[in-house]
Motif scaffolding. Structure first.
Motif, PDB file in Angstrom:
ATOM      1  N   UNK A 191      12.993 -10.647 -23.822  1.00  0.00           N
ATOM      2  CA  UNK A 191      11.820  -9.803 -24.071  1.00  0.00           C
ATOM      3  C   UNK A 191      11.998  -8.460 -23.378  1.00  0.00           C
ATOM      4  N   UNK A 192      12.441  -8.499 -22.125  1.00  0.00           N
ATOM      5  CA  UNK A 192      12.614  -7.269 -21.352  1.00  0.00           C
ATOM      6  C   UNK A 192      13.758  -6.414 -21.887  1.00  0.00           C
ATOM      7  N   UNK A 193      14.867  -7.047 -22.225  1.00  0.00           N
ATOM      8  CA  UNK A 193      15.993  -6.288 -22.767  1.00  0.00           C
ATOM      9  C   UNK A 193      15.627  -5.603 -24.076  1.00  0.00           C
ATOM     10  N   UNK A 194      14.961  -6.323 -24.979  1.00  0.00           N
ATOM     11  CA  UNK A 194      14.558  -5.729 -26.267  1.00  0.00           C
ATOM     12  C   UNK A 194      13.622  -4.546 -26.037  1.00  0.00           C
ATOM     13  N   UNK A 195      12.703  -4.694 -25.098  1.00  0.00           N
ATOM     14  CA  UNK A 195      11.748  -3.611 -24.853  1.00  0.00           C
ATOM     15  C   UNK A 195      12.414  -2.432 -24.140  1.00  0.00           C
ATOM     16  N   UNK A 196      13.131  -2.702 -23.065  1.00  0.00           N
ATOM     17  CA  UNK A 196      13.704  -1.623 -22.250  1.00  0.00           C
ATOM     18  C   UNK A 196      14.820  -0.872 -22.973  1.00  0.00           C
ATOM     19  N   UNK A 215      20.864  -8.442  -5.899  1.00  0.00           N
ATOM     20  CA  UNK A 215      19.400  -8.297  -5.980  1.00  0.00           C
ATOM     21  C   UNK A 215      18.795  -8.433  -4.589  1.00  0.00           C
ATOM     22  N   UNK A 216      19.264  -9.415  -3.836  1.00  0.00           N
ATOM     23  CA  UNK A 216      18.781  -9.646  -2.469  1.00  0.00           C
ATOM     24  C   UNK A 216      19.044  -8.406  -1.606  1.00  0.00           C
ATOM     25  N   UNK A 217      20.242  -7.849  -1.705  1.00  0.00           N
ATOM     26  CA  UNK A 217      20.594  -6.650  -0.949  1.00  0.00           C
ATOM     27  C   UNK A 217      19.641  -5.501  -1.301  1.00  0.00           C
ATOM     28  N   UNK A 218      19.409  -5.306  -2.575  1.00  0.00           N
ATOM     29  CA  UNK A 218      18.528  -4.235  -3.043  1.00  0.00           C
ATOM     30  C   UNK A 218      17.109  -4.422  -2.494  1.00  0.00           C
ATOM     31  N   UNK A 219      16.583  -5.637  -2.610  1.00  0.00           N
ATOM     32  CA  UNK A 219      15.215  -5.900  -2.128  1.00  0.00           C
ATOM     33  C   UNK A 219      15.127  -5.704  -0.614  1.00  0.00           C
ATOM     34  N   UNK A 220      16.128  -6.188   0.102  1.00  0.00           N
ATOM     35  CA  UNK A 220      16.127  -6.041   1.568  1.00  0.00           C
ATOM     36  C   UNK A 220      16.174  -4.578   1.992  1.00  0.00           C
ATOM     37  N   UNK A 277       0.821  -1.208   0.000  1.00  0.00           N
ATOM     38  CA  UNK A 277       0.000   0.000   0.000  1.00  0.00           C
ATOM     39  C   UNK A 277       0.861   1.267   0.000  1.00  0.00           C
ATOM     40  N   UNK A 278       1.898   1.295   0.829  1.00  0.00           N
ATOM     41  CA  UNK A 278       2.762   2.482   0.931  1.00  0.00           C
ATOM     42  C   UNK A 278       3.582   2.724  -0.334  1.00  0.00           C
ATOM     43  N   UNK A 279       3.853   1.659  -1.097  1.00  0.00           N
ATOM     44  CA  UNK A 279       4.701   1.782  -2.283  1.00  0.00           C
ATOM     45  C   UNK A 279       3.915   1.549  -3.577  1.00  0.00           C
ATOM     46  N   UNK A 280       2.608   1.756  -3.522  1.00  0.00           N
ATOM     47  CA  UNK A 280       1.764   1.434  -4.676  1.00  0.00           C
ATOM     48  C   UNK A 280       2.176   2.148  -5.959  1.00  0.00           C
ATOM     49  N   UNK A 281       2.792   3.313  -5.840  1.00  0.00           N
ATOM     50  CA  UNK A 281       3.208   4.063  -7.031  1.00  0.00           C
ATOM     51  C   UNK A 281       4.691   3.894  -7.368  1.00  0.00           C
ATOM     52  N   UNK A 282       5.440   3.189  -6.519  1.00  0.00           N
ATOM     53  CA  UNK A 282       6.889   3.080  -6.732  1.00  0.00           C
ATOM     54  C   UNK A 282       7.421   1.653  -6.737  1.00  0.00           C
ATOM     55  N   UNK A 283       6.649   0.688  -6.272  1.00  0.00           N
ATOM     56  CA  UNK A 283       7.161  -0.676  -6.104  1.00  0.00           C
ATOM     57  C   UNK A 283       7.618  -1.299  -7.421  1.00  0.00           C
ATOM     58  N   UNK A 284       6.878  -1.073  -8.494  1.00  0.00           N
ATOM     59  CA  UNK A 284       7.267  -1.643  -9.787  1.00  0.00           C
ATOM     60  C   UNK A 284       8.644  -1.125 -10.204  1.00  0.00           C
ATOM     61  N   UNK A 329      12.060  -3.375 -10.252  1.00  0.00           N
ATOM     62  CA  UNK A 329      12.693  -3.496 -11.573  1.00  0.00           C
ATOM     63  C   UNK A 329      14.167  -3.138 -11.477  1.00  0.00           C
ATOM     64  N   UNK A 330      14.485  -2.075 -10.741  1.00  0.00           N
ATOM     65  CA  UNK A 330      15.894  -1.702 -10.545  1.00  0.00           C
ATOM     66  C   UNK A 330      16.655  -2.820  -9.825  1.00  0.00           C
ATOM     67  N   UNK A 331      16.025  -3.389  -8.802  1.00  0.00           N
ATOM     68  CA  UNK A 331      16.663  -4.512  -8.095  1.00  0.00           C
ATOM     69  C   UNK A 331      16.857  -5.698  -9.034  1.00  0.00           C
ATOM     70  N   UNK A 332      15.875  -5.940  -9.893  1.00  0.00           N
ATOM     71  CA  UNK A 332      15.953  -7.067 -10.826  1.00  0.00           C
ATOM     72  C   UNK A 332      17.121  -6.906 -11.799  1.00  0.00           C
ATOM     73  N   UNK A 333      17.353  -5.684 -12.266  1.00  0.00           N
ATOM     74  CA  UNK A 333      18.475  -5.460 -13.183  1.00  0.00           C
ATOM     75  C   UNK A 333      19.799  -5.866 -12.546  1.00  0.00           C
TER      76      UNK A 333
END
Length: 181
Positions: free
Chosen positions: A119-124, A87-92, A63-70, A74-78
């Motif tokens: 798919x993601x690399x081609x799009x991003x 990635x784990x450090x970023x998510x934590x 709820x608190x991150x509804x506008x920023x979580x994606x 995504x940054x953590x996923x990269x």
């Protein structure tokens, strides 16, 4: 989006198909329906079965991150290109889910790395790819290939909690019976 959802509810328009069937109660127990949960004096936490993210701390983060979580995840996923530990450090440190819930998110990120990276690399990077169901190719790939396992693991996701986010969705894709604080 929220205004449409509220208007539909106020006018008595058809409920979301998500509102019918299995729900997770505020007690962390999965019930066959809202009626069963309420008969036992339990409010609905979210639509669908309970899972590792079905707790107030993780739902508060949704709820608190509804506008920023994606964007944040995504940054953590990269960082996954450089290794799971980054990635784990970023998510934590930048999201803060409980350990159990975070394990579902990490599994989803690395499912995407396996099944959606091209798919993601081609799009991003190149802007190549078709939008489907209102979703960019990367999000659509995630939903089709990794989403079912994520929902099974997490239980709670933003749509199941009725939280409108930065990802544009049809109002019928949201749970309208969840109690989100």
């Amino acid at each position: 989006m929220l205004a449409v959802l509220l208007l539909q509810t106020a006018l008595g328009c058809p409920a979301s198909s998500m509102d019918e069937g299995i729900v997770c109660g505020m007690d962390g127990v999965t019930y066959s329906s809202k009626i069963e949960a309420e008969a036992k004096g339990v409010e609905v936490m979210h639509c669908g079965p309970c899972g590792k993210c079905s707790n107030q701390q993780d739902i508060n983060i949704y709820n608190q991150t509804k506008d920023t979580l994606t964007a944040t995840t995504t940054k953590c996923a990269w960082l996954g290109f450089l290794g799971r530990s980054l990635t784990q450090y970023c998510m934590d440190n930048f999201v803060g889910f409980t350990e159990k819930c975070n394990s579902c998110w990490m599994d989803n990120i690395f499912c995407d790395m396996e099944k959606c990276k091209w798919t993601c690399l081609k799009y991003k990077l190149l802007g190549i790819g078709e939008f489907e169901n209102g979703l960019d190719p990367c999000l659509n790939c995630d939903e089709q290939n990794c989403g079912p396992a994520f929902k099974q693991c997490a239980g709670a996701n933003r749509r199941r909690c009725g939280i409108v986010t930065d990802i544009e969705r049809d109002s019928l894709d949201f749970c309208n019976i969840a109690k989100v604080n």
